[in-house]
Design an enzyme around this catalytic site. Sequence first.
Site, PDB file in Angstrom:
ATOM      1  N   GLY A 286       0.833  -1.190   0.000  1.00  0.00           N
ATOM      2  CA  GLY A 286       0.000   0.000   0.000  1.00  0.00           C
ATOM      3  C   GLY A 286       0.871   1.243   0.000  1.00  0.00           C
ATOM      4  O   GLY A 286       2.062   1.197   0.329  1.00  0.00           O
ATOM      5  N   CYS A 287       0.277   2.372  -0.373  1.00  0.00           N
ATOM      6  CA  CYS A 287       1.053   3.607  -0.493  1.00  0.00           C
ATOM      7  C   CYS A 287       1.452   4.166   0.881  1.00  0.00           C
ATOM      8  O   CYS A 287       2.625   4.445   1.126  1.00  0.00           O
ATOM      9  CB  CYS A 287       0.294   4.639  -1.319  1.00  0.00           C
ATOM     10  N   TYR A 288       0.495   4.276   1.800  1.00  0.00           N
ATOM     11  CA  TYR A 288       0.871   4.750   3.146  1.00  0.00           C
ATOM     12  C   TYR A 288       1.919   3.815   3.772  1.00  0.00           C
ATOM     13  O   TYR A 288       2.941   4.282   4.288  1.00  0.00           O
ATOM     14  CB  TYR A 288      -0.340   4.806   4.083  1.00  0.00           C
TER      15      TYR A 288
ATOM     16  N   THR B 231       4.179   1.972   2.452  1.00  0.00           N
ATOM     17  CA  THR B 231       5.520   2.131   1.875  1.00  0.00           C
ATOM     18  C   THR B 231       6.251   3.284   2.556  1.00  0.00           C
ATOM     19  O   THR B 231       7.409   3.150   2.984  1.00  0.00           O
ATOM     20  CB  THR B 231       5.416   2.387   0.344  1.00  0.00           C
ATOM     21  N   SER B 232       5.573   4.412   2.679  1.00  0.00           N
ATOM     22  CA  SER B 232       6.241   5.576   3.278  1.00  0.00           C
ATOM     23  C   SER B 232       6.561   5.331   4.760  1.00  0.00           C
ATOM     24  O   SER B 232       7.605   5.744   5.257  1.00  0.00           O
ATOM     25  CB  SER B 232       5.373   6.836   3.120  1.00  0.00           C
TER      26      SER B 232
END
Length: 340
Positions: free
Chosen positions: A152-154, A156-157
Amino acid sequence: MSKQAKVAILGATGFTGEKLVEILLSHPGTEVTYLSSRTEVPVPYSKLFPRFLNKTDLKCETLDIEKCCKAADIIFLSLPHTVSMDFVPKLLAEKKKVIDLSADYRFKDTALYQKYYKLAHKDSKNLPKAVYGLPELFKKDIAKSSLIANPGCYPTSIILALFPLVKEGLVEKKIIIDSKSAITGAGRKAVIEYHYSNISNNLWAYKPFVHQHIPEVSEVLKLSTGTVIAPQFTPHVIGVEAGIYSTIYVTFTKSVTEEKISGIYSKYYKDCPFVRALPGLPRLKDVVGTNFCDIGFALDEKKENAVIASSIDNLVKGAAGQAVQNMNIILGLDETEGLL
Ligand SMILES: NC(=O)c1ccc[n+]([C@@H]2O[C@H](COP(=O)([O-])OP(=O)(O)OC[C@H]3O[C@@H](n4cnc5c(N)ncnc54)[C@H](OP(=O)(O)O)[C@@H]3O)[C@@H](O)[C@H]2O)c1
């Protein structure tokens, strides 16, 4: 470069699908051979997206698994969660390499999947085969896998910012995370709340305590470090087109120095071309349109607490770029091929 890999993108009309088409059409090691969406009549992709005129003659068509398998060896699924798992078993049976951008194969635990995605998992048989596609942590497993669960994008960060410090046993378990995401994180669907007049110059929090990316962060950190953390996470939507900015508040188990923390990030990410450990705090615009994750931090006066900030482009390192990075690893190409 020898032979080009033939690739298909399912869900090619969505935000991440369109970004995959953009990256893969100019990738030296790939030929894009099949594009699908729910469209009823095959339609030239460049008619849907005029920016691809003279770049591809492909038509976007209703998904036909047999046709897709004849056309391509690597299949990217830019489909909504709960849809991907309808198709993955057939693709694996045809010995295809599958990179799924949805959440369908990110959890090993089907009960957790059902709790957060509100549907019973339909393909538990293939779950053990799935490798979480965060190359900075799982590169060796990715190289051998036929099924990549793209993160997921969140997460990853957040995971890239926390992993080295959790692994070193340096942070207390109470961690607060405050992330801001561009509206493209929600996909292309038309929703009144996402209209320009509501989005521009606006910011709001949503789903505190219950967002589906909390268990993803916890599970991956547990798997990669052996430590269980249950962060308090509040996502926000901001009125920008692309990007995620995560601000993470940690307390150290003992007093640290700037040099120590910088040294840890340098050590863990020395062979990771897309993670940039910065001397200061990152800024969103520096990563938009790139596959980079920028990470920076600041310590308080007592050197016991830190604010860590991490930024990515949600559609690139948070989705399509990371998926291509995974494909490069599977194909034995340089990780950065087509991405720098
Ligand atoms: N957006 C992000 O920043 C981001 C980041 C990381 C991961 N992801 C994940 O990546 C996946 C795709 O996200 P997105 O933002 O690209 O979504 P999107 O913009 O909503 O696009 C979804 C795509 O899937 C197709 N589709 C929907 N239902 C389908 C079905 N039943 N059968 C076949 N095709 C179907 C749509 O086709 P039509 O043209 O027919 O509607 C469209 O092409 C999601 O699982 C999402 O959670 C997104």
